[in-house]
Write a protein that holds these residues in place. Structure first.
Motif, short mmCIF file in Angstrom:
data_model
loop_
_atom_site.label_atom_id
_atom_site.label_comp_id
_atom_site.label_asym_id
_atom_site.label_seq_id
_atom_site.Cartn_x
_atom_site.Cartn_y
_atom_site.Cartn_z
N LEU A 292 0.82 -1.21 0.00
CA LEU A 292 0.00 0.00 0.00
C LEU A 292 0.85 1.25 0.00
O LEU A 292 0.54 2.23 -0.70
N GLU A 293 1.94 1.26 0.78
CA GLU A 293 2.84 2.42 0.81
C GLU A 293 3.46 2.65 -0.56
O GLU A 293 3.54 3.79 -1.03
N LEU A 294 3.89 1.59 -1.21
CA LEU A 294 4.51 1.72 -2.52
C LEU A 294 3.50 2.24 -3.55
O LEU A 294 3.83 3.13 -4.34
N ALA A 295 2.29 1.71 -3.53
CA ALA A 295 1.27 2.17 -4.47
C ALA A 295 0.95 3.66 -4.25
O ALA A 295 0.86 4.43 -5.21
N ALA A 296 0.81 4.07 -3.00
CA ALA A 296 0.52 5.47 -2.69
C ALA A 296 1.69 6.36 -3.09
O ALA A 296 1.49 7.46 -3.64
N ARG A 297 2.88 5.91 -2.83
CA ARG A 297 4.08 6.68 -3.17
C ARG A 297 4.18 6.87 -4.68
O ARG A 297 4.46 7.97 -5.16
N ARG A 298 3.94 5.82 -5.44
CA ARG A 298 4.01 5.93 -6.90
C ARG A 298 2.90 6.83 -7.45
O ARG A 298 3.11 7.59 -8.38
N ARG A 299 1.72 6.75 -6.86
CA ARG A 299 0.61 7.63 -7.26
C ARG A 299 0.98 9.09 -7.01
O ARG A 299 0.83 9.94 -7.88
N ASP A 300 1.51 9.36 -5.81
CA ASP A 300 1.90 10.72 -5.47
C ASP A 300 3.05 11.21 -6.34
O ASP A 300 3.10 12.37 -6.74
N GLN A 301 3.96 10.31 -6.65
CA GLN A 301 5.10 10.66 -7.49
C GLN A 301 4.63 11.06 -8.89
O GLN A 301 5.08 12.04 -9.46
N MET B 138 10.77 12.65 -3.64
CA MET B 138 9.68 12.17 -2.80
C MET B 138 10.21 11.68 -1.46
O MET B 138 9.62 11.94 -0.41
N SER B 139 11.33 10.98 -1.48
CA SER B 139 11.92 10.45 -0.25
C SER B 139 12.38 11.59 0.66
O SER B 139 12.17 11.55 1.87
N ARG B 140 13.01 12.60 0.09
CA ARG B 140 13.45 13.75 0.89
C ARG B 140 12.27 14.46 1.53
O ARG B 140 12.31 14.83 2.71
N ALA B 141 11.21 14.67 0.74
CA ALA B 141 10.03 15.37 1.26
C ALA B 141 9.38 14.58 2.39
O ALA B 141 9.02 15.13 3.43
N GLU B 142 9.24 13.27 2.20
CA GLU B 142 8.63 12.44 3.24
C GLU B 142 9.51 12.41 4.48
O GLU B 142 9.01 12.48 5.61
N GLY B 143 10.81 12.30 4.29
CA GLY B 143 11.73 12.32 5.43
C GLY B 143 11.63 13.61 6.22
O GLY B 143 11.63 13.60 7.45
N SER B 144 11.50 14.73 5.52
CA SER B 144 11.37 16.03 6.19
C SER B 144 10.07 16.10 6.98
O SER B 144 10.05 16.63 8.10
N ARG B 145 8.98 15.58 6.41
CA ARG B 145 7.70 15.58 7.14
C ARG B 145 7.80 14.73 8.40
O ARG B 145 7.33 15.11 9.46
N LEU B 146 8.41 13.56 8.27
CA LEU B 146 8.54 12.69 9.45
C LEU B 146 9.47 13.30 10.49
O LEU B 146 9.21 13.19 11.69
N ASP B 147 10.56 13.93 10.04
CA ASP B 147 11.46 14.61 10.99
C ASP B 147 10.67 15.63 11.82
O ASP B 147 10.85 15.73 13.03
N ALA B 148 9.79 16.39 11.15
CA ALA B 148 9.01 17.41 11.84
C ALA B 148 8.05 16.77 12.85
O ALA B 148 7.93 17.24 13.99
N VAL B 149 7.37 15.70 12.45
CA VAL B 149 6.43 15.03 13.34
C VAL B 149 7.16 14.47 14.56
O VAL B 149 6.78 14.73 15.71
N TYR B 150 8.20 13.69 14.31
CA TYR B 150 8.92 13.07 15.43
C TYR B 150 9.64 14.11 16.29
O TYR B 150 9.73 13.96 17.50
N GLY B 151 10.13 15.16 15.65
CA GLY B 151 10.82 16.21 16.40
C GLY B 151 9.92 16.97 17.35
O GLY B 151 10.38 17.52 18.35
#
Length: 95
Positions: free
Chosen positions: A18-27, A37-50
């Motif tokens: 499901l993650e791969l399908a959503a990622r490809r759709r968004d891409q 896409m990976s950089r953007a997602e990593g930045s969003r997660l950094d903000a949430v966890y931070g």
């Protein structure tokens, strides 16, 4: 309630697909590269966890950077998730 190992592995496979399908759709929608896409997602997660309190979420706070760093490379992230599952299963083995 403890979930049987087969259920954990089934959830891993399903969520990965499901993650791969959503990622490809968004891409495709953003006309972005996998790296972008990976950089953007990593930045969003950094903000949430931070923004999580270390007192309320000590494990997530301690592992947050490892989780988001792994997430910036999809193959490394998939390997990391599988390692976490295997380590967890091994730590709960019955003697």
């Amino acid at each position: 309630m403890r979930q049987p190992p087969a259920g954990v592995l089934d959830q891993y496979v399903t969520s990965s697909a499901l993650e791969l399908a959503a990622r490809r759709r968004d891409q495709r929608a953003a006309a972005a590269t996998e790296e972008a896409m990976s950089r953007a997602e990593g930045s969003r997660l950094d903000a949430v966890y931070g923004n999580l309190s270390a007192d309320d979420y000590p494990t997530i706070h301690a592992l947050g950077s490892a989780m988001t760093t792994a997430g910036r490379d999809s193959q490394a992230y998939a390997g990391w998730k599988l390692s976490v599952i295997i380590d967890g299963l091994l730590s709960h083995r019955q003697p």
